[in-house]
Design a protein around this motif. Sequence first.
Motif, PDB file in Angstrom:
ATOM      1  N   ASN A  20       0.937  -1.143   0.068  1.00  0.00           N
ATOM      2  CA  ASN A  20      -0.035   0.090  -0.193  1.00  0.00           C
ATOM      3  C   ASN A  20       0.871   1.189  -0.048  1.00  0.00           C
ATOM      4  OD1 ASN A  20       0.618  -0.146   2.567  1.00  0.00           O
ATOM      5  ND2 ASN A  20      -1.368   0.537   3.597  1.00  0.00           N
ATOM      6  N   MET A  21       2.030   1.097   0.458  1.00  0.00           N
ATOM      7  CA  MET A  21       3.061   2.232   0.557  1.00  0.00           C
ATOM      8  C   MET A  21       3.209   2.639  -1.074  1.00  0.00           C
ATOM      9  SD  MET A  21       5.633   1.414   3.608  1.00  0.00           S
ATOM     10  CE  MET A  21       6.548   2.603   3.272  1.00  0.00           C
ATOM     11  N   ILE A  22       3.130   1.691  -2.100  1.00  0.00           N
ATOM     12  CA  ILE A  22       3.193   2.083  -3.656  1.00  0.00           C
ATOM     13  C   ILE A  22       1.815   1.988  -4.186  1.00  0.00           C
ATOM     14  CG2 ILE A  22       5.749   1.284  -3.579  1.00  0.00           C
ATOM     15  CD1 ILE A  22       4.592  -1.268  -5.148  1.00  0.00           C
ATOM     16  N   GLY A  71      10.619   4.979  12.663  1.00  0.00           N
ATOM     17  CA  GLY A  71      10.060   5.862  11.636  1.00  0.00           C
ATOM     18  C   GLY A  71       9.544   5.107  10.369  1.00  0.00           C
ATOM     19  N   CYS A  72       8.971   5.682   9.447  1.00  0.00           N
ATOM     20  CA  CYS A  72       8.403   5.234   8.355  1.00  0.00           C
ATOM     21  C   CYS A  72       8.756   6.104   7.135  1.00  0.00           C
ATOM     22  CB  CYS A  72       6.887   4.966   8.515  1.00  0.00           C
ATOM     23  SG  CYS A  72       5.965   4.279   7.222  1.00  0.00           S
ATOM     24  N   LEU A  73       8.980   5.483   5.981  1.00  0.00           N
ATOM     25  CA  LEU A  73       9.118   6.341   4.718  1.00  0.00           C
ATOM     26  C   LEU A  73       7.997   7.088   4.243  1.00  0.00           C
ATOM     27  CD1 LEU A  73      11.598   6.305   3.005  1.00  0.00           C
ATOM     28  CD2 LEU A  73      10.665   4.695   1.614  1.00  0.00           C
ATOM     29  N   GLN A  75       6.502  -6.824  11.654  1.00  0.00           N
ATOM     30  CA  GLN A  75       5.400  -6.093  12.227  1.00  0.00           C
ATOM     31  C   GLN A  75       5.040  -4.907  11.927  1.00  0.00           C
ATOM     32  OE1 GLN A  75       5.853  -6.836  16.915  1.00  0.00           O
ATOM     33  NE2 GLN A  75       7.924  -7.354  16.094  1.00  0.00           N
ATOM     34  N   HIS A  76       5.957  -3.840  11.691  1.00  0.00           N
ATOM     35  CA  HIS A  76       5.684  -2.750  11.051  1.00  0.00           C
ATOM     36  C   HIS A  76       4.867  -2.725   9.462  1.00  0.00           C
ATOM     37  CE1 HIS A  76       6.611   1.804  10.216  1.00  0.00           C
ATOM     38  NE2 HIS A  76       6.620   1.219   9.006  1.00  0.00           N
ATOM     39  N   GLU A  77       5.493  -3.669   8.712  1.00  0.00           N
ATOM     40  CA  GLU A  77       4.860  -3.906   7.606  1.00  0.00           C
ATOM     41  C   GLU A  77       3.484  -4.670   7.622  1.00  0.00           C
ATOM     42  OE1 GLU A  77       6.280  -1.846   5.759  1.00  0.00           O
ATOM     43  OE2 GLU A  77       8.237  -2.012   6.708  1.00  0.00           O
ATOM     44  N   ASP A  87       1.544  -4.181   9.849  1.00  0.00           N
ATOM     45  CA  ASP A  87       0.651  -3.208  10.462  1.00  0.00           C
ATOM     46  C   ASP A  87       0.023  -2.443   9.212  1.00  0.00           C
ATOM     47  OD1 ASP A  87       0.411  -3.750  13.026  1.00  0.00           O
ATOM     48  OD2 ASP A  87       1.699  -2.035  13.775  1.00  0.00           O
ATOM     49  N   HIS A  88       0.881  -2.137   8.204  1.00  0.00           N
ATOM     50  CA  HIS A  88       0.477  -1.288   7.080  1.00  0.00           C
ATOM     51  C   HIS A  88      -0.409  -2.005   6.357  1.00  0.00           C
ATOM     52  CE1 HIS A  88       2.854   2.257   6.721  1.00  0.00           C
ATOM     53  NE2 HIS A  88       4.177   1.487   6.611  1.00  0.00           N
ATOM     54  N   CYS A  89      -0.348  -3.227   6.288  1.00  0.00           N
ATOM     55  CA  CYS A  89      -1.379  -4.137   5.605  1.00  0.00           C
ATOM     56  C   CYS A  89      -2.693  -4.199   6.499  1.00  0.00           C
ATOM     57  CB  CYS A  89      -1.085  -5.770   5.479  1.00  0.00           C
ATOM     58  SG  CYS A  89       0.519  -6.249   4.488  1.00  0.00           S
TER      59      CYS A  89
HETATM   60 ZN   LIG Z   1       5.886   2.540   7.323  1.00  0.00          ZN
END
Ligand SMILES: [Zn+2]
Length: 136
Positions: free
Chosen positions: A47-49, A84-86, A125-127, A129-131
Amino acid sequence: MIKHIVKDTFILQRLSSVATENDSDIVKDLIDTLEANKEICAGMAANMIGINKRIIAFQDNGKITVMLNPEIIRMSDAYKTKEGCLSLEGQRETTRYRSIKVKYQDTNMKVKIKTYKDFTAQVIQHEIDHCNGILI
Ligand SMILES: [Zn+2]
């Protein structure tokens, strides 16, 4: 293809849908985009792209691992950290687990279960969470 990084939190907070064997182009774009940002980014979710599919890619000992439909099935040893997060500005406090067991499908849709620890576990875990539309 290297994609633009989505920074719109409204879009990023949407739940991603199940990934299938038809998503190999997305996997390739995600790897290309992570590769292009690897100095500043340890992992990336689709989802970041701009693609709302449950696909993540992350650096693991110098190589990129891709997971489709990843799911944490066990976790232990919680701790508080800042990350942090891009897609976001600055660093934020969050709770992570030092050890996680993840069930996922590889790019051949084969189901795998693997245990990860420490920094790689944190990135996964961070990625994941993005999903789920969760931002730190
Ligand atoms: Zn992120």
